[in-house]
Design a protein around this motif. Structure first.
Motif, short mmCIF file in Angstrom:
data_model
loop_
_atom_site.label_atom_id
_atom_site.label_comp_id
_atom_site.label_asym_id
_atom_site.label_seq_id
_atom_site.Cartn_x
_atom_site.Cartn_y
_atom_site.Cartn_z
N ILE A 181 4.07 -2.40 0.96
CA ILE A 181 4.70 -2.82 2.23
C ILE A 181 4.27 -4.24 2.60
O ILE A 181 5.09 -5.07 3.01
CB ILE A 181 4.36 -1.83 3.36
CG1 ILE A 181 5.08 -0.51 3.11
CG2 ILE A 181 4.75 -2.40 4.72
CD1 ILE A 181 4.76 0.57 4.12
N GLU A 182 2.97 -4.54 2.43
CA GLU A 182 2.49 -5.90 2.72
C GLU A 182 3.15 -6.91 1.80
O GLU A 182 3.51 -8.01 2.22
CB GLU A 182 0.96 -5.95 2.55
CG GLU A 182 0.20 -5.24 3.66
CD GLU A 182 -1.29 -5.30 3.46
OE1 GLU A 182 -1.73 -5.72 2.37
OE2 GLU A 182 -2.04 -4.94 4.39
N GLY A 183 3.35 -6.54 0.53
CA GLY A 183 4.02 -7.42 -0.41
C GLY A 183 5.47 -7.67 -0.02
O GLY A 183 5.97 -8.79 -0.11
N ALA A 184 6.14 -6.61 0.41
CA ALA A 184 7.54 -6.74 0.84
C ALA A 184 7.66 -7.64 2.06
O ALA A 184 8.58 -8.45 2.17
CB ALA A 184 8.13 -5.36 1.12
N VAL A 185 6.71 -7.49 3.00
CA VAL A 185 6.72 -8.33 4.20
C VAL A 185 6.50 -9.80 3.83
O VAL A 185 7.19 -10.69 4.32
CB VAL A 185 5.62 -7.85 5.19
CG1 VAL A 185 5.41 -8.89 6.30
CG2 VAL A 185 6.01 -6.51 5.80
N SER A 186 5.53 -10.05 2.95
CA SER A 186 5.24 -11.42 2.52
C SER A 186 6.42 -12.02 1.77
O SER A 186 6.78 -13.19 1.97
CB SER A 186 3.99 -11.44 1.64
OG SER A 186 2.84 -11.04 2.36
N TYR A 187 7.05 -11.21 0.92
CA TYR A 187 8.20 -11.67 0.14
C TYR A 187 9.34 -12.08 1.07
O TYR A 187 9.92 -13.17 0.94
CB TYR A 187 8.64 -10.56 -0.80
CG TYR A 187 9.84 -10.90 -1.67
CD1 TYR A 187 9.67 -11.58 -2.87
CD2 TYR A 187 11.12 -10.54 -1.28
CE1 TYR A 187 10.76 -11.88 -3.68
CE2 TYR A 187 12.22 -10.84 -2.07
CZ TYR A 187 12.04 -11.50 -3.27
OH TYR A 187 13.12 -11.81 -4.04
N GLN A 188 9.67 -11.21 2.02
CA GLN A 188 10.77 -11.50 2.94
C GLN A 188 10.45 -12.71 3.81
O GLN A 188 11.32 -13.54 4.08
CB GLN A 188 11.06 -10.28 3.81
CG GLN A 188 12.30 -10.42 4.69
CD GLN A 188 13.56 -10.64 3.88
OE1 GLN A 188 13.75 -10.02 2.84
NE2 GLN A 188 14.42 -11.53 4.34
N SER A 189 9.19 -12.83 4.23
CA SER A 189 8.78 -13.97 5.05
C SER A 189 8.94 -15.27 4.27
O SER A 189 9.39 -16.29 4.82
CB SER A 189 7.32 -13.81 5.49
OG SER A 189 7.15 -12.64 6.25
N ALA A 190 8.57 -15.25 2.99
CA ALA A 190 8.69 -16.45 2.15
C ALA A 190 10.14 -16.84 1.94
O ALA A 190 10.50 -18.02 2.01
CB ALA A 190 8.00 -16.21 0.80
N VAL A 191 11.00 -15.85 1.71
CA VAL A 191 12.43 -16.13 1.52
C VAL A 191 13.02 -16.82 2.75
O VAL A 191 13.70 -17.85 2.65
CB VAL A 191 13.21 -14.83 1.22
CG1 VAL A 191 14.71 -15.07 1.29
CG2 VAL A 191 12.83 -14.29 -0.16
#
Length: 525
Positions: free
Chosen positions: A477-487
Motif C-alpha cells: 500500500i505504501e508503494g502504491a501511494v508513493s507510485y501514484q504520488s510520483a506520477v
C-alpha cells in the motif's frame, strides 16, 4: 591619405560547401549529445571507478560548468586567434579530452577531463553557425539554419539513447571513445576547408572580466547542478557558492560596463531586441531541456520503456523541427513578422505541455505520446530561427558575435535553471501528494481496509504467515501511494513548464520589427 579596403564576403560552392556544413554541424551535435550522454551511465561509472553516485554526478556538473563559462567568451577568443585556428583547436581539445575521459582510471581524473572536454565543446557549439554564415550565400542560409536548428533539438535527445546503447552493449568508456574517430576527421576537414580568417588586435585582455565571469556564471551553474542533491541552502557549500556567485556576477557586470575592451560587451543589451531575444532564448532553453528531462524519466520509470524505445519515439518530431526551421527562414526573408512565428511556436509548446499533463498516466502507450511529441516538434520548429532573427537583426561586426554568445549561454543556462526548478518542484510536490494520500489510508477508511485485508488474504494464499502477510500488505500500500504520488508530481512538472513559457511569451511584443522589412537571418549565429 590612407585607404581602407573592406573585404567582401565570399561563399563556398559545390562539395566544399557541404563538407564544411557536415563538419561544423556534426561537431555541434556531438557537443550537445555529450551534455546528456553520461546521464544513463552514472551507476556503471560509479561501480567501475569505486565512486559514490554523488561523486559521479560531478562528471555531469564539470562539463556543464565549463560549457557555460566558455560560450560567452567564444566571440572574444575567435577575434584573438582567428576563427579557423580557434575552431580547429577546439575540435582537437574536445577529441583529446574525450579519449582521456574514457581512459580515466579514477573518478577525479574523469571529472578533470570532462571539464576540459566542456571547454572544447562549448566553443564548437558557439562558433558552428558563425562558420555556416560565412559558408552559405544569404539566399541559401535557410538550409543551414534548418539543419543546425534540428541538431540543437536532436542533440540532447540522442544523448541518453546513444549512451544507453553503448553502455549496455560495450562499456561506459565508449560513450567518450565514440567521439574520437569523428573528431579526427573533423579536425582534418576544419583545418583544410574552413576559411583562415586572421585574428584581430583586441588591446589589453580583460583578465578581471574573465575571472568574474568564471566566479559568477560558473558558480551559478554549480549551484543549479548540485542544489537539489545537497538540499539547497541548508547545505553550507551551496549557500557559500551562491554568495560567491552573486558577488561574481555583480562584479562582472560592473567590470564589463567600465572596461575599454570587455571580454563580454554588455553594452549590447542597450538594444531592445537583444534583451528580448535573450529572454526568449532563456525560455526556449527551459522548454527544450526540461521536456527532454521529464519525458524520458516518466516513460522509463512508469511505463517501463528502455532508452532506445524512448529515443525512437521522439526522432520524428525532431525531423519535423528541422524541416520547419528551413521554412521559417524562408518566410522571414519574405517579410513575415518573426514575432508571429515565435508566438505560434511557443503556443504549440505550451499546448504540448498541457496535453502531456493530462496524458501522463500509467495507462498511456506509444500512440498516445506520438502526436503530442509531433506538436512539440512543430513548436520548436517555429522558435529558433525567428528568435535568432529578432535578436541579431540590425547588428553588425563584433556586436553579432557578442549577442550570439549571450543568447547561446542563456539558452543553456535556461536549461540548467529549468531542470533545477522542475526537479525541486517534482520532489516537493511528491512529498505533498504522498502526505495527502497517506492521510486517507487509515483504519477508519472502508476502502483502505478493504484493500489491506484483500492483500493480506492474497499473501496468505501464497503461504505467508499472518504477520508476514500484514507486513507485505503494508509495504504494498505504501508503494502504491508513493507510485501514484510520483506520477501526479511528474505530470504537474509538465504543467509547470507550460506556465513558465506562458509567462515569458508576452515579452515578444516588446521586440521591434519594421513591417515590410525582412530580418537578415544570415546573421543568426
Amino acid at each position: 591619405m590612407e585607404m581602407v579596403l573592406q573585404q567582401q564576403p565570399t561563399y563556398e560552392v559545390g562539395a566544399k560547401k557541404w563538407l564544411i556544413t557536415i563538419t561544423v554541424i556534426t561537431c555541434a551535435i556531438m557537443e550537445l549529445i555529450d551534455t546528456s550522454i553520461v546521464n544513463v551511465a552514472t551507476r556503471q561509472i560509479a561501480g567501475n571507478l569505486g565512486a559514490t553516485i554523488e561523486e559521479t554526478a560531478w562528471v555531469i556538473t564539470a562539463y556543464a560548468i565549463s560549457n557555460i563559462i566558455i560560450i560567452p567568451l567564444t566571440g572574444f577568443l575567435s577575434n584573438i586567434f582567428g576563427r579557423k585556428v580557434y575552431f580547429t583547436a577546439s575540435v582537437v581539445l574536445f577529441t583529446t579530452a574525450s579519449f582521456l575521459c574514457g581512459f580515466s582510471g579514477s573518478i577525479y581524473t574523469l571529472i578533470f577531463w570532462r571539464f576540459v572536454q566542456g571547454i572544447g565543446g562549448g566553443a564548437l557549439l558557439a562558433t558552428a553557425q558563425t562558420i555556416l554564415v560565412e559558408t552559405f550565400p544569404p539566399e541559401e542560409i535557410d538550409k543551414a539554419n534548418g539543419i543546425f536548428g534540428a541538431g540543437i533539438v536532436m542533440g540532447p535527445t540522442l544523448g541518453p539513447v546513444l549512451g544507453g546503447y553503448l553502455t549496455d552493449n560495450f562499456s561506459w568508456g565508449w560513450i567518450f571513445y565514440v567521439n574520437v574517430p569523428i573528431g579526427i576527421i573533423a579536425t582534418f576537414l576544419s583545418w583544410k576547408y574552413i576559411k583562415g580568417l586572421k585574428g584581430e588586435k583586441t588591446g589589453k585582455i580583460d583578465y578581471l572580466g574573465v575571472l568574474f565571469l568564471i566566479m559568477g556564471i560558473g558558480g551559478l551553474q554549480m549551484v543549479l547542478e548540485e542544489g537539489e542533491r545537497k538540499d539547497w541552502f541548508t547545505n553550507n557549500f551551496i549557500l557559500y557558492t551562491t554568495i560567491l556567485s552573486g558577488l561574481g556576477l555583480i562584479a562582472f557586470v560592473i567590470r564589463e560596463l567600465k572596461a575599454k575592451n570587455p571580454v563580454v560587451d554588455l553594452r549590447i543589451l542597450k538594444n531592445r531586441n537583444v534583451i528580448v531575444g535573450c529572454m526568449l532564448n532563456l525560455a526556449f532553453g527551459i522548454a527544450i531541456y526540461c521536456s527532454v528531462f521529464l519525458y524520458p524519466v516518466f516513460v522509463q520509470s512508469f511505463l517501463g520503456w528502455n532508452a532506445t524505445r524512448t529515443g525512437l519515439l521522439i526522432l520524428p518530431s525532431s525531423f519535423l523541427t528541422g524541416m520547419l526551421m528551413g521554412l521559417n527562414a524562408t518566410l522571414i526573408k519574405k517579410g513575415v513578422n518573426p514575432k508571429f512565428l515565435v508566438l505560434l511556436g511557443f503556443s504549440a509548446v505550451i499546448l504540448y505541455e498541457v496535453i502531456t499533463y493530462f496524458l501522463a498516466t500509467p495507462a498511456s502507450g506509444e500512440f498516445d505520446w506520438f502526436w503530442p511529441q509531433m506538436i512539440r516538434g512543430f513548436g520548436f520548429g517555429f522558435i529558433f530561427v525567428p528568435v535568432a532573427g529578432l535578436t541579431l537583426s540590425g547588428l553588425k561586426g563584433r556586436a553579432i558575435g557578442q549577442a550570439s554568445g549571450l543568447s547561446n549561454m542563456l539558452r543553456l543556462l535556461g536549461g540548467a535553471i529549468g531542470i533545477a526548478v522542475v526537479n525541486t518542484f517534482v520532489t516537493r510536490r511528491f512529498a505533498i501528494h504522498r502526505n495527502d494520500l497517506i492521510s486517507n489510508v487509515t483504519q477508519y477508511s472502508p476502502e483502505a481496509n478493504e484493500r489491506f485485508f484483500g492483500l493480506v488474504k492474497g499473501f496468505q494464499g501464497q503461504g505467508k504467515s499472518l504477520g508476514e502477510a500484514q507486513e507485505m500488505a503494508t509495504r504494498a500500500i505504501e508503494g502504491a501511494v508513493s507510485y501514484q504520488s510520483a506520477v501526479v508530481s511528474y505530470a504537474e512538472g509538465f504543467l509547470l513548464i507550460a506556465i513558465v513559457c506562458a509567462c515569458i511569451l508576452p515579452i515578444v511584443f516588446l521586440a521591434r520589427f519594421k513591417k515590410g522589412g525582412a530580418v537578415d537571418v544570415s546573421s543568426a549565429h
